[in-house]
Design a protein around this motif. Structure first.
Motif: not given
Length: 195
Positions: A128-147
């Motif tokens: 509620d304090y945020l003026d703009f809200r973003i959710f970053v949602d890479p595909a599971r395969y990409i997210k795992r590789r990046w992590k």
């Protein structure tokens, strides 16, 4: 014609942008890109990782992941967002990912745009304090590789432990992080490509 930077400076307001997503999804990278694009004199950022309650060793002992809300001081985050929104300087904790321990507390003065990035950015009481809200949602395969790449190459973690942690965190991701995308103004999807 007045530039965006000039308008932001003159407004005297603090514009809070929230970026949420899973660990290794690119939140910090995306926040850095916005800062570089608009300028570090206009945009600053804080990470909610600094608000972990337990160091890495204690989390392993307690079998709790950082994705669990109880592993984070979300009440302090809420207080700090309220203060930042009012243009006030906060004194915030710090967390060192390389050592898995906490550092010295530091002062943080808001710029016209403050990016708040973390696992629970769009959580109840915070969004509620945020003026703009973003959710970053890479595909599971990409997210795992990046992590894996980030944690092993940049933070010096053991590869096998990183893979174990990814598996251990999956249920907490589904329970505490993934649902936040319904509160986002924008969901950034990232899919595998031949590039």
């Amino acid at each position: 014609m007045e530039s965006l930077k000039e308008k932001l400076r003159k407004s005297g307001k603090v514009f809070l942008v929230g970026i949420a997503g899973d660990s290794g999804s690119g939140k910090t990278t995306f926040a850095s890109a916005i800062r570089n694009l608009l300028g570090r004199d206009i945009v600053s950022s804080i990470t909610l990782d600094d608000y972990h309650v337990y160091d890495r060793k204690t989390r392993w002992k307690l079998k709790i992941t950082p994705l669990h809300p109880e592993a984070n001081n979300l009440k302090l985050v809420e207080t700090h967002l309220m203060l930042l929104k009012n243009g006030e300087t906060i004194r915030k904790p710090t967390y060192d990912h390389k050592t898995g321990t906490f550092g010295e507390w530091e002062d943080f003065a808001p710029t016209p745009v403050v990016i708040v990035e973390g696992l629970h950015t769009l959580y109840d009481g915070l969004r509620d304090y945020l003026d703009f809200r973003i959710f970053v949602d890479p595909a599971r395969y990409i997210k795992r590789r990046w992590k894996i790449r980030r944690d092993v190459e940049e933070r010096g973690y053991n590869r096998q432990k990183v893979v174990e942690e990814i598996i251990r965190r999956e249920s907490d991701y589904k329970r505490y992080i993934d649902f936040q995308k319904i509160y986002a103004d924008v969901v950034i999807k990232i899919f595998p490509t031949s590039l």
